[in-house]
Scaffold this motif. Sequence first.
Motif, short mmCIF file in Angstrom:
data_model
loop_
_atom_site.label_atom_id
_atom_site.label_comp_id
_atom_site.label_asym_id
_atom_site.label_seq_id
_atom_site.Cartn_x
_atom_site.Cartn_y
_atom_site.Cartn_z
N LEU B 93 43.56 51.02 44.42
CA LEU B 93 43.89 49.70 44.95
C LEU B 93 42.68 48.76 44.98
O LEU B 93 42.82 47.55 44.85
CB LEU B 93 44.50 49.80 46.35
N LEU B 94 41.49 49.36 45.12
CA LEU B 94 40.27 48.56 45.06
C LEU B 94 40.19 47.80 43.74
O LEU B 94 39.85 46.62 43.70
CB LEU B 94 39.04 49.50 45.11
N TYR B 95 40.54 48.51 42.66
CA TYR B 95 40.47 47.90 41.32
C TYR B 95 41.59 46.88 41.11
O TYR B 95 41.39 45.84 40.52
CB TYR B 95 40.52 48.97 40.24
N ALA B 96 42.77 47.23 41.65
CA ALA B 96 43.90 46.29 41.52
C ALA B 96 43.55 44.98 42.21
O ALA B 96 43.78 43.89 41.68
CB ALA B 96 45.15 46.90 42.13
N LYS B 97 42.96 45.09 43.39
CA LYS B 97 42.56 43.88 44.14
C LYS B 97 41.48 43.11 43.39
O LYS B 97 41.48 41.88 43.37
CB LYS B 97 42.02 44.28 45.52
N ALA B 98 40.53 43.86 42.80
CA ALA B 98 39.44 43.20 42.06
C ALA B 98 40.02 42.38 40.91
O ALA B 98 39.62 41.23 40.68
CB ALA B 98 38.45 44.24 41.54
N LEU B 99 41.00 42.96 40.19
CA LEU B 99 41.63 42.23 39.07
C LEU B 99 42.37 40.99 39.59
O LEU B 99 42.24 39.90 39.05
CB LEU B 99 42.63 43.13 38.33
N ALA B 138 52.80 46.07 44.39
CA ALA B 138 53.32 45.44 45.61
C ALA B 138 52.25 44.61 46.31
O ALA B 138 52.57 43.64 46.98
CB ALA B 138 53.85 46.51 46.56
N GLU B 139 51.00 45.00 46.15
CA GLU B 139 49.96 44.32 46.93
C GLU B 139 49.18 43.28 46.15
O GLU B 139 48.16 42.77 46.63
CB GLU B 139 49.01 45.38 47.51
N THR B 140 49.60 42.99 44.92
CA THR B 140 48.91 41.96 44.14
C THR B 140 49.94 40.94 43.65
O THR B 140 51.14 41.21 43.68
CB THR B 140 48.21 42.59 42.92
N ASP B 141 49.46 39.80 43.21
CA ASP B 141 50.37 38.76 42.73
C ASP B 141 50.28 38.55 41.22
O ASP B 141 51.27 38.43 40.53
CB ASP B 141 50.03 37.42 43.41
N ALA B 142 49.03 38.47 40.73
CA ALA B 142 48.83 38.04 39.35
C ALA B 142 48.55 39.20 38.40
O ALA B 142 48.24 39.00 37.23
CB ALA B 142 47.67 37.04 39.29
N MET B 143 48.65 40.42 38.91
CA MET B 143 48.25 41.57 38.10
C MET B 143 49.46 42.28 37.48
O MET B 143 50.46 42.51 38.14
CB MET B 143 47.47 42.54 38.98
N CYS B 144 49.35 42.61 36.18
CA CYS B 144 50.41 43.34 35.51
C CYS B 144 49.95 44.73 35.11
O CYS B 144 48.76 44.96 34.87
CB CYS B 144 50.87 42.59 34.27
N SER B 145 50.91 45.62 34.99
CA SER B 145 50.59 47.02 34.74
C SER B 145 51.44 47.54 33.57
O SER B 145 52.55 47.08 33.34
CB SER B 145 50.91 47.82 36.00
#
Lengths: 89, 451
Positions: B93-99, B138-145
């Motif tokens: 999640l640290l990385y997801a937030k960073a992105l 769920a915890e990011t807005d602009a990030m795709c996976s």
Amino acid sequence: MKAIITVVGKDQVGIMYRVSGILAEYHVNIEDVTQTILQDYFTMIMVVKIDESKSSFHDVDVALHEMAEQQGLSIHVQKEEIFDTMHKI
Amino acid sequence: MTIYKDVLETIHMIEKENLDIRTTTMGISLLDCFGRDHKESAGRVYEKITRLAERLVQTANEVGDDYGIKIVNKRISVTPIALACANTTEEWLLYAKALDDAAKAVGVDIIGGFSALVQKGCTKSDESFIEAVPYALAETDAMCSSINLGSTKSGINMDAVMKMGPLIKKTAYLTRDTSCFGCAKFVAFANAVEDNPFMAGAFYGTGEAENVINVGVSGPGVVKEALAGMEGATLDEIAERIKQTAFKITRAGQLVGREVSSRLGIPFGILDLSLAPTPAIGDSVAEILEVMGLERCGTHGSTAALAMLTDAVKKGGIMASGHVGGLSGAFIPVSEDNRMIAAAEEGCLTFDKLEAMTSVCSVGLDMIAIPGDTPEDTISAMIADEAAIGVINNKTTAVRVIPVYGMKAGDKVDWGGLFGSAPVMEVNRFSSNQFIQRGGRIPAPVHSFKN
């Protein structure tokens, strides 16, 4: 730098005057003009040369758009390459 | 008078037919972002993205103004995070937030690359990554996976496919307050490409350079208009016209892409010409099929028409650009195409027909809303089917389905904006459970052995 200016709108007195007035103000040279009236609609295409040492493309673009908005015209100012690349092989 | 005609044609394409540059996507390698601990690594990821992409949005807007063609989206793709930041400590999640934070800081619409490549098997790190994806979405807005689950070279990793049903259902549940929008940001791939500029599936491959600009051009409206008035024309004449139109669109994209890359001082990567619909009227791929002579998209003949369209688009694009890449073809995302939505609502376009059409379009089952109670194994099985089409036919395929929490077939879900709205589609009610639960790998097809 060469640019193409396209003006479309309801025919009215002074369109050419207003466009060329702004161009003169920004030291833009008009190299070619073609103009026609299609079903009451004024359609003009200009090939112009912008002297970049005297004014920027952006400033000319903004000034023309302001005028176009006041006069209810649709105007496009685009660098010439876009037409060359799209229509020539 | 030639210039007169050409100028008016271009202006018409931009004003009336929605010609635009759909996206400039900056690819950024994150392979040098390892720090002493995860906090430091995530900090480096954020720092590198915000440093390299600082001027992306402004530059793209300026170039768009100069040529009078709007660059609609500015995006970033990064090295798959499961590779670049491999770990088993559940710090994903640290990385997801960073992105997500980096994307917001530089003002891009979307960032892609919270991804894993597990086409042959999962590392321990990949396994913990897969577990983390629903929470990250769920915890990011602009990030795709995205996750690549199979390839023609390696076959299909069915152990990982088995995990996709639970992943998608969990994401749907965690984002149920936004009509399960998290699922619209997740793509399950087979034969994923490393230079795709389109979202949600973009990531930046490990074989790529440090930093490039990839461009995605669209224009279904322009192609449709080009075919208008061709009543009585044969299909070869139609194909030819599509090719010529694709050529012009691609050239515009190539010019704009090269200009953005030169102003930023970053190499130009590839141009992806994909007819990507938007919910706007007249910007529809389904409508092109209808102009070709089908009463509705989804009726018999749709697969043939789409196959011809995709192929002609590729041919025109290849001629027009030095480096065509990505997915290049036609997308068929149901919720983003108003004629496809209508066809689905009328019962003409069904899930099964969409699956058939994915064998000839450029990606796959895209933006399809399905009932919220669809079993996990059924979703995994849809992904297995789609991966099989891709692996056997040597093409990219993907699945982006949204099991809408609390909704059943026939309901309608609305995500708004570019993502549109969709009728919830009926899925097959018979179970795939035992097949999916076997796990293992589907071996690579015989034609993959080309050495």
